[in-house]
Motif scaffolding. Sequence first.
Motif, PDB file in Angstrom:
ATOM      1  N   ALA A   1     -53.836   4.643  27.355  1.00 40.56           N
ATOM      2  CA  ALA A   1     -52.865   5.198  26.408  1.00 40.56           C
ATOM      3  C   ALA A   1     -51.595   5.680  27.084  1.00 40.56           C
ATOM      4  CB  ALA A   1     -53.510   6.347  25.632  1.00 40.56           C
ATOM      5  N   GLY A   2     -51.700   6.121  28.348  1.00 40.23           N
ATOM      6  CA  GLY A   2     -50.559   6.717  29.027  1.00 40.23           C
ATOM      7  C   GLY A   2     -49.880   5.837  30.046  1.00 40.23           C
ATOM      8  N   CYS A   3     -50.530   4.721  30.434  1.00 41.82           N
ATOM      9  CA  CYS A   3     -49.919   3.793  31.397  1.00 41.82           C
ATOM     10  C   CYS A   3     -49.989   2.342  30.924  1.00 41.82           C
ATOM     11  CB  CYS A   3     -50.606   3.910  32.762  1.00 41.82           C
ATOM     12  SG  CYS A   3     -50.370   5.511  33.569  1.00 41.82           S
ATOM     13  N   GLY A   4     -50.639   2.095  29.794  1.00 46.07           N
ATOM     14  CA  GLY A   4     -50.681   0.751  29.226  1.00 46.07           C
ATOM     15  C   GLY A   4     -51.614  -0.208  29.922  1.00 46.07           C
ATOM     16  N   LEU A   5     -52.592   0.286  30.675  1.00 46.79           N
ATOM     17  CA  LEU A   5     -53.503  -0.613  31.380  1.00 46.79           C
ATOM     18  C   LEU A   5     -54.473  -1.264  30.404  1.00 46.79           C
ATOM     19  CD1 LEU A   5     -52.345   0.944  33.822  1.00 46.79           C
ATOM     20  CD2 LEU A   5     -54.623   0.827  34.846  1.00 46.79           C
ATOM     21  N   ARG A   6     -54.821  -2.493  30.691  1.00 40.54           N
ATOM     22  CA  ARG A   6     -55.904  -3.152  29.969  1.00 40.54           C
ATOM     23  C   ARG A   6     -57.227  -2.544  30.419  1.00 40.54           C
ATOM     24  NH1 ARG A   6     -52.247  -7.037  31.784  1.00 40.54           N
ATOM     25  NH2 ARG A   6     -51.291  -8.340  30.156  1.00 40.54           N
TER      26      ARG A   6
ATOM     27  N   LEU B   1     -52.561  14.371  35.982  1.00 39.33           N
ATOM     28  CA  LEU B   1     -53.457  15.535  35.963  1.00 39.33           C
ATOM     29  C   LEU B   1     -54.883  15.103  35.644  1.00 39.33           C
ATOM     30  CD1 LEU B   1     -53.953  18.565  36.051  1.00 39.33           C
ATOM     31  CD2 LEU B   1     -53.271  18.677  33.625  1.00 39.33           C
ATOM     32  N   ALA B   2     -55.039  14.178  34.683  1.00 44.19           N
ATOM     33  CA  ALA B   2     -56.366  13.688  34.332  1.00 44.19           C
ATOM     34  C   ALA B   2     -57.012  12.961  35.505  1.00 44.19           C
ATOM     35  CB  ALA B   2     -56.283  12.770  33.113  1.00 44.19           C
ATOM     36  N   LEU B   3     -56.225  12.181  36.257  1.00 45.64           N
ATOM     37  CA  LEU B   3     -56.765  11.444  37.402  1.00 45.64           C
ATOM     38  C   LEU B   3     -57.124  12.392  38.552  1.00 45.64           C
ATOM     39  CD1 LEU B   3     -54.464   8.275  37.458  1.00 45.64           C
ATOM     40  CD2 LEU B   3     -56.727   8.556  36.411  1.00 45.64           C
TER      41      LEU B   3
ATOM     42  N   VAL C   1     -46.381   0.766  37.695  1.00 48.00           N
ATOM     43  CA  VAL C   1     -46.278   1.411  36.392  1.00 48.00           C
ATOM     44  C   VAL C   1     -46.006   2.900  36.600  1.00 48.00           C
ATOM     45  CG1 VAL C   1     -47.509   1.922  34.245  1.00 48.00           C
ATOM     46  CG2 VAL C   1     -47.882  -0.268  35.415  1.00 48.00           C
ATOM     47  N   PRO C   2     -45.080   3.491  35.854  1.00 50.20           N
ATOM     48  CA  PRO C   2     -44.820   4.935  35.969  1.00 50.20           C
ATOM     49  C   PRO C   2     -46.082   5.743  35.649  1.00 50.20           C
ATOM     50  CG  PRO C   2     -43.081   3.850  34.723  1.00 50.20           C
ATOM     51  CD  PRO C   2     -44.159   2.838  34.889  1.00 50.20           C
ATOM     52  N   LEU C   3     -46.302   6.793  36.401  1.00 44.17           N
ATOM     53  CA  LEU C   3     -47.459   7.663  36.205  1.00 44.17           C
ATOM     54  C   LEU C   3     -46.993   8.990  35.598  1.00 44.17           C
ATOM     55  CD1 LEU C   3     -50.457   8.337  36.613  1.00 44.17           C
ATOM     56  CD2 LEU C   3     -49.894   9.062  38.954  1.00 44.17           C
ATOM     57  N   PRO C   4     -47.177   9.168  34.295  1.00 48.56           N
ATOM     58  CA  PRO C   4     -46.770  10.427  33.653  1.00 48.56           C
ATOM     59  C   PRO C   4     -47.593  11.607  34.180  1.00 48.56           C
ATOM     60  CG  PRO C   4     -47.160   8.687  32.035  1.00 48.56           C
ATOM     61  CD  PRO C   4     -47.715   8.207  33.333  1.00 48.56           C
TER      62      PRO C   4
ATOM     63  N   ILE D   1     -53.050   4.482  43.544  1.00 47.53           N
ATOM     64  CA  ILE D   1     -52.397   5.612  42.887  1.00 47.53           C
ATOM     65  C   ILE D   1     -51.529   6.334  43.898  1.00 47.53           C
ATOM     66  CG2 ILE D   1     -52.742   7.733  41.571  1.00 47.53           C
ATOM     67  CD1 ILE D   1     -55.578   6.748  40.960  1.00 47.53           C
ATOM     68  N   CYS D   2     -50.251   6.502  43.572  1.00 48.82           N
ATOM     69  CA  CYS D   2     -49.336   7.245  44.446  1.00 48.82           C
ATOM     70  C   CYS D   2     -48.822   8.452  43.669  1.00 48.82           C
ATOM     71  CB  CYS D   2     -48.181   6.353  44.899  1.00 48.82           C
ATOM     72  SG  CYS D   2     -47.083   7.175  46.076  1.00 48.82           S
ATOM     73  N   PHE D   3     -49.471   9.590  43.882  1.00 47.35           N
ATOM     74  CA  PHE D   3     -49.085  10.786  43.145  1.00 47.35           C
ATOM     75  C   PHE D   3     -47.685  11.260  43.540  1.00 47.35           C
ATOM     76  CE2 PHE D   3     -53.785  11.134  42.874  1.00 47.35           C
ATOM     77  CZ  PHE D   3     -53.899  11.206  41.489  1.00 47.35           C
ATOM     78  N   SER D   4     -47.317  11.091  44.807  1.00 43.97           N
ATOM     79  CA  SER D   4     -46.017  11.572  45.264  1.00 43.97           C
ATOM     80  C   SER D   4     -44.863  10.803  44.625  1.00 43.97           C
ATOM     81  CB  SER D   4     -45.926  11.484  46.787  1.00 43.97           C
ATOM     82  OG  SER D   4     -46.042  10.132  47.222  1.00 43.97           O
ATOM     83  N   GLN D   5     -45.055   9.492  44.419  1.00 48.65           N
ATOM     84  CA  GLN D   5     -44.014   8.680  43.803  1.00 48.65           C
ATOM     85  C   GLN D   5     -44.214   8.507  42.302  1.00 48.65           C
ATOM     86  OE1 GLN D   5     -43.441   4.964  45.881  1.00 48.65           O
ATOM     87  NE2 GLN D   5     -43.384   5.941  47.887  1.00 48.65           N
ATOM     88  N   LYS D   6     -45.288   9.117  41.792  1.00 52.04           N
ATOM     89  CA  LYS D   6     -45.601   9.080  40.364  1.00 52.04           C
ATOM     90  C   LYS D   6     -45.661   7.644  39.844  1.00 52.04           C
ATOM     91  CE  LYS D   6     -43.714  13.638  39.241  1.00 52.04           C
ATOM     92  NZ  LYS D   6     -42.853  14.426  38.305  1.00 52.04           N
TER      93      LYS D   6
END
Length: 346
Positions: free
Chosen positions: A150-155, A219-221, A211-214, A167-172
Amino acid sequence: MTRNGAGPTEGEQLVAVFERWATTRGVENSSVKQYRTLLNRSVEPYFGADGIRCVTPQRVETWVEWMTHTCGYKPSTVRFRFNILMSVFGWAIEQGLVDGNPCRQVALPMSGARTYRDQRAEVHVPDTETVLAVIAAAPERYCGMLWLMAGCGLRLGEAMGLGRDRICFSQKSITVDRQVACDRDTGSGRYGSMRLRHTKWREDGEQGRRVPLPDVVALALRRHLRDHPTWGEADLLFSNATGTGLLYPYYWYGRIWRPALTAVGVDYFKSHSLRHFYAASLLRQGVPVSEVSAWLGHTSVSFTERYYSDLMPDAPDRARLAIDGALGAHGPKSVATDSIGLFGVA
């Protein structure tokens, strides 16, 4: 409707040519599986042992009618199967198996524009309240998958195939280049075993989409990684319930998705609709369709527009504002003084 065999002047059987077209061109196993299903359900039952050279435009027309009236296929399904058969004949021409393509002389009963409108009407976009309620009702171990869709559009398969190093939290951002698919070659001619592979339409070694990471998804990840170990050499975030292997789709739908919908009290819809929610949310906020298309991993912007153009009702207003902003200051000097009179002209 079918006959016993193809004579020497009729060429190789259409069914055999279709099978070679599906299996010898180096396409993904998932595509081979889809083509074989189409062959078994829509081509072989009608054409039987017909030779490819005896398939006429009239026979293709009656096949289209058979799919429409006897099989009850939707216009979009009929068009898809028709286009596949056209591709098979195009390949057969290149191989010297047939001289012409009978599909090119056939007009489908419904236009492409009408078919695409019907496809857009079938796109289900759940509202925000429903999305949040379903996420909250899912087992805590798998809530992160719903956030990703829902938040990143992944299949679904892409969420199953997400590893910690993607996953790159620093670069979101998230790199999407792998998926879990039920298309491993089992050796029996059927593709059904699970495997982790690169995403469809991407070659091995090719960089995946970013893909942008909101923040809400990040937080959920983070919570998921804090509470649950990763699995396997790829450090997958979401494994099966015992943490010993890949997560199977039947378990996802039977033990995670359907129970969550039931708990919320909403009618069934596919988890792919969370991806539609993602696209709709971006487009309604004015995010360019080219960006949305890239983040969804679509093969072209036109594909994205075909499905989601109805979700951009304010596009004409934004276009007018953009041009007024760019040209308004340099327009006719009398606009300010004559606006009342001009705006009264139809």
